[in-house]
Structure formats: C-alpha cells, structure tokens
Design a protein around this motif. Sequence first.
Motif, PDB file in Angstrom:
ATOM      1  N   THR B 241      12.021 -11.972  -2.339  1.00 48.13           N
ATOM      2  CA  THR B 241      12.322 -11.567  -3.722  1.00 48.13           C
ATOM      3  C   THR B 241      11.372 -10.466  -4.176  1.00 48.13           C
ATOM      4  N   GLY B 242      10.356 -10.207  -3.377  1.00 51.50           N
ATOM      5  CA  GLY B 242       9.445  -9.131  -3.756  1.00 51.50           C
ATOM      6  C   GLY B 242       8.137  -9.173  -2.989  1.00 51.50           C
ATOM      7  N   PHE B 243       7.206  -8.318  -3.430  1.00 51.49           N
ATOM      8  CA  PHE B 243       5.918  -8.184  -2.750  1.00 51.49           C
ATOM      9  C   PHE B 243       4.755  -8.345  -3.721  1.00 51.49           C
ATOM     10  N   ILE B 244       3.643  -8.794  -3.171  1.00 50.08           N
ATOM     11  CA  ILE B 244       2.376  -8.723  -3.897  1.00 50.08           C
ATOM     12  C   ILE B 244       1.439  -7.882  -3.030  1.00 50.08           C
ATOM     13  N   ILE B 245       0.882  -6.832  -3.608  1.00 53.63           N
ATOM     14  CA  ILE B 245      -0.005  -5.950  -2.852  1.00 53.63           C
ATOM     15  C   ILE B 245      -1.455  -6.283  -3.215  1.00 53.63           C
ATOM     16  N   THR B 246      -2.265  -6.579  -2.214  1.00 55.26           N
ATOM     17  CA  THR B 246      -3.656  -6.975  -2.484  1.00 55.26           C
ATOM     18  C   THR B 246      -4.646  -5.867  -2.127  1.00 55.26           C
ATOM     19  N   LYS B 247      -5.867  -6.080  -2.537  1.00 53.53           N
ATOM     20  CA  LYS B 247      -7.006  -5.224  -2.161  1.00 53.53           C
ATOM     21  C   LYS B 247      -6.857  -3.797  -2.708  1.00 53.53           C
ATOM     22  N   LEU B 248      -6.178  -3.694  -3.824  1.00 55.07           N
ATOM     23  CA  LEU B 248      -6.050  -2.375  -4.449  1.00 55.07           C
ATOM     24  C   LEU B 248      -7.304  -1.989  -5.220  1.00 55.07           C
ATOM     25  N   ASP B 249      -8.324  -2.841  -5.183  1.00 56.75           N
ATOM     26  CA  ASP B 249      -9.592  -2.480  -5.824  1.00 56.75           C
ATOM     27  C   ASP B 249     -10.396  -1.516  -4.954  1.00 56.75           C
ATOM     28  N   GLY B 250      -9.971  -1.280  -3.741  1.00 58.85           N
ATOM     29  CA  GLY B 250     -10.678  -0.315  -2.894  1.00 58.85           C
ATOM     30  C   GLY B 250     -10.215   1.096  -3.179  1.00 58.85           C
ATOM     31  N   ASP B 251     -10.389   1.987  -2.204  1.00 61.26           N
ATOM     32  CA  ASP B 251      -9.977   3.368  -2.433  1.00 61.26           C
ATOM     33  C   ASP B 251      -8.825   3.783  -1.524  1.00 61.26           C
ATOM     34  N   SER B 252      -8.074   2.778  -1.012  1.00 63.73           N
ATOM     35  CA  SER B 252      -6.912   3.156  -0.204  1.00 63.73           C
ATOM     36  C   SER B 252      -5.827   3.673  -1.146  1.00 63.73           C
ATOM     37  N   ARG B 253      -5.017   4.573  -0.606  1.00 62.41           N
ATOM     38  CA  ARG B 253      -3.985   5.184  -1.450  1.00 62.41           C
ATOM     39  C   ARG B 253      -2.783   4.255  -1.646  1.00 62.41           C
ATOM     40  N   GLY B 254      -2.664   3.240  -0.791  1.00 61.79           N
ATOM     41  CA  GLY B 254      -1.597   2.269  -0.967  1.00 61.79           C
ATOM     42  C   GLY B 254      -0.201   2.831  -0.781  1.00 61.79           C
ATOM     43  N   GLY B 255      -0.054   3.741   0.170  1.00 67.44           N
ATOM     44  CA  GLY B 255       1.259   4.331   0.432  1.00 67.44           C
ATOM     45  C   GLY B 255       2.290   3.305   0.864  1.00 67.44           C
ATOM     46  N   VAL B 256       1.799   2.157   1.315  1.00 62.58           N
ATOM     47  CA  VAL B 256       2.671   1.057   1.724  1.00 62.58           C
ATOM     48  C   VAL B 256       3.620   0.666   0.590  1.00 62.58           C
ATOM     49  N   ILE B 257       3.186   0.832  -0.618  1.00 62.24           N
ATOM     50  CA  ILE B 257       4.013   0.457  -1.772  1.00 62.24           C
ATOM     51  C   ILE B 257       5.312   1.256  -1.777  1.00 62.24           C
ATOM     52  N   ILE B 258       5.186   2.537  -1.509  1.00 65.13           N
ATOM     53  CA  ILE B 258       6.376   3.389  -1.445  1.00 65.13           C
ATOM     54  C   ILE B 258       7.252   2.978  -0.258  1.00 65.13           C
ATOM     55  N   SER B 259       6.602   2.862   0.895  1.00 63.41           N
ATOM     56  CA  SER B 259       7.372   2.596   2.120  1.00 63.41           C
ATOM     57  C   SER B 259       8.185   1.314   2.032  1.00 63.41           C
TER      58      SER B 259
END
Lengths: 303, 305
Positions: B241-259
Amino acid sequence: MSVLDKFMKGLTKTRKTLFHNIKTIFSGRTLDEDTLEELEEILIMSDMGVDVVEKILEELKDKYHNKITDQEDPLLILRDIMVSHLSTSPLILDTSNAPLVVLLVGVNGSGKTTTAAKLAKIYMNYGKDVVLAAADTFRAAAIEQLKEWGNRLNATVIAHQKGSDPAAVVFDAISHAKAKSKDVIIIDTAGRLHTKSNLMDELKKIKRVVQREIEGAPQEILLVLDGTTGQNGIIQAKAFKEAIDITGVAITKLDGTAKGGIAFAINHELNIPIKLVGLGEKEDDLQIFDPVKYCNALLGIEE
Amino acid sequence: MFESLQKKLSGVFKNLSGKGKLTEKNIKDAVREVKLALLEADVHYKVVKEFVEKVKEEALGEKVLESLTPDQEFIRIVRDSLIEIMGGNKNNKINISKNPAFIMLTGLQGSGKTTTAAKLANKYKKKGRNPLLVAADTYRPAAIDQLIQLGQDIGVPVFSGDKKDAVKITEDSKKYAQRNLHDIVIIDTAGRLHIDEIMMKELEEIKNILEPEEILMVVDAMVGQDAVNSAKEFNDKLDLTGFIITKLDGDSRGGVIISIQYITNKPVKLVGVGEKIDDLEEFYPERYVGRILGMGDVLSFIEKV
Ligand SMILES: Nc1nc2c(ncn2[C@@H]2O[C@H](COP(=O)(O)OP(=O)(O)OP(=O)(O)O)[C@@H](O)[C@H]2O)c(=O)[nH]1
Ligand SMILES: Nc1nc2c(ncn2[C@@H]2O[C@H](COP(=O)(O)OP(=O)(O)OP(=O)(O)O)[C@@H](O)[C@H]2O)c(=O)[nH]1
Ligand SMILES: [Mg+2]
Ligand SMILES: [Mg+2]
C-alpha cells in the motif's frame, strides 16, 4: 551452496545482460555510441557511479581501438580493467603483538554487529582467542544481539548497561584481553550517520582509548558498508576516513541482487582497500575480498 | 561532487539569459546536467532516461525557448515533472479505518522496520489510540528483545507469542488484539531479500492471515540502483500500500523515492528522520524535489520569480 555460487546466483541477471551486450559489442567490431551506452547502463546500474564508469569505458575504448584486444577474450579485457580499478590488502591476522584490535564502524543497519560475529568466526578458525566488545550502548537490544552471537560462537562478550559510555566498554574489553591473554578484540559500535558530529566524536574517543592502551592498535578500522548503498557511500567513506582513518571496507548483503559497485568508487576515489564481503546472515557468510573473483562473478566469467 | 544543479544549469544558460534565444544544443546540455544530477542522487538509470526524454520534449516547447530566464523555466519543468511522478503534491495518509487496523512492515535487512514500528506505535498512542506491537522477526538475534525494549520505552505492549514461528505469532496476535481491545496492530517482520522465496512466502502467509489495511515496505534512503528490483518484487508479491523511507536525516539525496514510485506507482507515506522515537514525519513530495536535485532553496526561489 558455495559462497561463490551464492554470489554468482545473486549476480546472474547482470551477468546475462552484460555478457550478451559485450558479445554484441565485440562481434560487431565497432564500439559505437549505442553499444557504449548500453554498457554504461549496465555498469551504472551496479552503483559504480558515473565517474568511474566513464573512466572504465574510456580505457575499454582505448584498448579496443589500439587493437591491444586482438588476441584476447574481450570479456577478460573488461574484467582486467575493472580489476585494475580495485585494490585490496589482506586482513591483518598477525597477533604476535597481541591483542589485535579490530574496530567496526558504519552507518545504521549496514551490518556491523553481524560482521563482528562473522569476523570473530574467521579469527577463531585461525585458532585465535577472540573477545567481542559491545560498544553499541545506544540501540535497543544491540547488546543482547551481540551477546546472542557470543553464545552461538562461544566467544566472550564484554558489555555494560545500555546507555553507558562505549569507550568504557572498550577499555574493559582491553583489560580483559590483556588479563586473559586473548589474541583479538573485535569492537562493535553503534550505527551512526557520518553527518552527526557528536557521534563521530564518540568514535574518535573510542579510537583514542584503544591507542592509549595498546601501542599500534587499532590495527584494523573497517567501514561496514551495505552493498545496496548508492552514491552516498562515497561521502560516508570520506567522512569516516577523515574522522578516524579507516583501514578497509567490508561490503555486506552481496547475496542479494545489488552489485556493490559503490565499493569501486570508494576504492577508486579514496584509495581505501576492500577487505571483506558479506554474503548472508549466518556466521560463515563472510569472505576475504578477491577482486578477480568479484569481477568474474559480476561479469559471469566461469573460473 | 553534488554541486547544485541550479548552479550547473545557470552555467549552461549563462550567456543566453536575457537574450532570449536558446538553441537545441543548450537544451541538450541542460538535459545532460539533469541526467547526471539524478544519477548522482541514485534515481534508477532507466527512470532517469525516460524522465529526461520527457523533460527535453517539454523544454523544447516555446515556453523555455522564449523565456527571459531559461534556467529557471527549465528547473520549473524538471520540478513539476518530478512532483508529477510522485502523484502530485498530496500527502498520503496511513489508512486505519478497521478495528483493529493491521499495519504490516516489511523490507530488506537493516532498513529500519523495527525502529519504525515503534515510532508508529508511539504516534498512535499519543493520539489516544491503543496500539499493539507484534514481534514477528524470529530470525535475527535479539530482534524480539529489540521490539520489547522499544515497546517498554513508549509504554506499548509487545506480543511475541511462541517467539518461534512468525506465521503463528501473527495468527495468535489477532486474537490477542481483539481480546485486549487494541485498535491498531503493527507487525514487525524480519528483514529479508526479495529473492529469498521461502522468506517471501512467509510474508504472503502473514498477509493472508491478517488482511492488513496497510502493507508498507520500509526502505533505506541511502540505497542505490538495486532499490527498484527489491521494491518491485515486494510489490509484486504483496501488493504494497506504500513505502516508508528511513534515514533521511543524513545527506543522501534519496533518489530512491522517485524510482520506486515511478516503478510501482505506490506512494511514500512517511519518512524516518532519526533514531529517536519521534523522528517520523509525513511526506510531502514538493519538499523532496529540492533535496533530490541538491537545491534546498530552489523552490522558494522559484516561487518568488
Ligand atoms: N542478506 C544479508 N543480510 C545481512 C548481511 N550482513 C548483515 N545482514 C543483516 O542485516 C541486518 C542488520 O545487520 P546488523 O549487523 O544488525 O547491522 P548493524 O550495522 O549492526 O546495525 P545497527 O547496529 O543498528 O547500526 C540484520 O538483519 C542482519 O542479519 C549479509 O551479508 N547478507
Ligand atoms: N539515522 C537514522 N537511523 C535510523 C532511522 N530508522 C532506523 N534507524 C536505525 O537503523 C538501524 C536499523 O534499524 P532497525 O529498526 O533495527 O532495522 P530493521 O529493518 O528492523 O533491521 P532487521 O530487522 O535486521 O532487518 C538502527 O540503528 C536504527 O536505529 C532513521 O530514520 N534515521
Ligand atoms: Mg549493530
Ligand atoms: Mg528488525
């Protein structure tokens, strides 16, 4: 299933596409833009990063056009280029200046605690007496996790209460190792993002305690890197290197479908050797890194 | 590395802004910069390719060509297209309409499932609900202890049944929850690889027993290109039903969210921004576009123009 088999299985998909494409490239005798782009795609999808991929492809083009490739299997040429972009150095096994201290560091969830246990197993297989230090006093049940591993492996775990000073745990582990003439101390630390300066300072403190208590230690400071990590891995490695000067990388979770290509970039740009590869959750699933074997597995070259 | 895209783009458009005349070559260069930025952010290669084609098409339209500030117009197209991939700028809430409402957390090893389970339980407890945590990770050493400790910290009970069989634990948790009037039940499962058929089967069985309203995959923000493979597999097997993205407190760009949203068409519902119990936030696509492109202030900047 042997470790290499597992590894090959995980990499099967890339292997097939890559193999197919390389055949096309070399049978057509022209390394045109389209085929190069296809190759670029495959390498980038292994997380090697655009910079490293471009360098590797430049070299491939060079060798190809200068016909250095004529007699050789082109797949082996690409393999050799890739291997030349990887360096390793042996895991320190010598405990004549005992105790040997191995410090494991890395971001959250990368596999430090599991790798600590697997590494203990490796040293034990060499007949070494190992102590595990539970210096992750922060995460819930991190201490219990390491203790459980200690039970399974029959290795001593030195631990304090949750929330206590990790450097004090390390100090105790060292005292224990000295008193009981242990050969190796493996220190499991809490996961920390490289951006958190207070947590990076905590690591520096741990290192200082080790340096003060044992001359020449810690002999190994390994960055435990999740094999699925993307481009942020370079920044992580850089930050850990600057803070405490890591001696090598252990890439974990390569039993999945990730290719661990970021290790190429880390190795290439920061000159940090890759030492170990994690291929599962069990105590025996840790291997000494072998660049040729790794690239063979990545490219589907049978040994 | 990671220089802001805006800076690079203004380089590309530098000699032209103000003069109004843009060439196809400029657009091509700008598109290349976008492509590199997205790859550096770990957006999946194929997604990037399709995305930049679309951007190029739009950019070649008259709007950019005749704009006085082509770099900003270009960034606006990029931003809007990214937000579109994320299903617009709406925030997707967790569904908890049933009583009890089951929320099942799944994902690869070490992504943050157990921590997130406790964070979620805490969130509902604070809202006056009566959550139950279920420890269905019988594999990882001390995984159950971890959840029990977290449950103690926030005063939420943890059900761990026989501590041996994850399927049985979840089955028993259903009765336990009903008997003890828990209105929200959050299930923590063991980390597993998407290619591990036996372990994936276990998740399917748990799903069939609980018929959870939410089946969320917990994904580490730092992951690279392989994320789409695992997300696709989890989604194919479990119909997430969806995703939870963790560890966004770092400095990764989190491109996984788009993908992953592009590949699965399932929304990101929450994001983890730290190890502490309160470090869980709602997800607003617009805010993340700036991050992915490495332009923290670009949005407010564009708004002003
Ligand atoms: N498949 C696979 N899983 C692994 C490997 N190494 C570790 N894991 C799993 O990854 C998860 C996290 O491992 P840990 O050793 O707890 O990681 P950590 O770095 O100590 O985590 P924190 O202490 O929370 O930062 C666990 O579920 C492990 O079983 C590996 O090589 N392959
Ligand atoms: N910095 C940061 N760390 C996080 C976040 N979420 C979880 N963590 C940390 O990530 C590590 C792994 O978290 P867990 O909750 O144990 O992950 P898991 O998915 O349950 O792991 P397995 O059960 O081994 O598969 C721990 O060190 C957590 O504290 C986050 O949003 N930010
Ligand atoms: Mg740990
Ligand atoms: Mg867990």
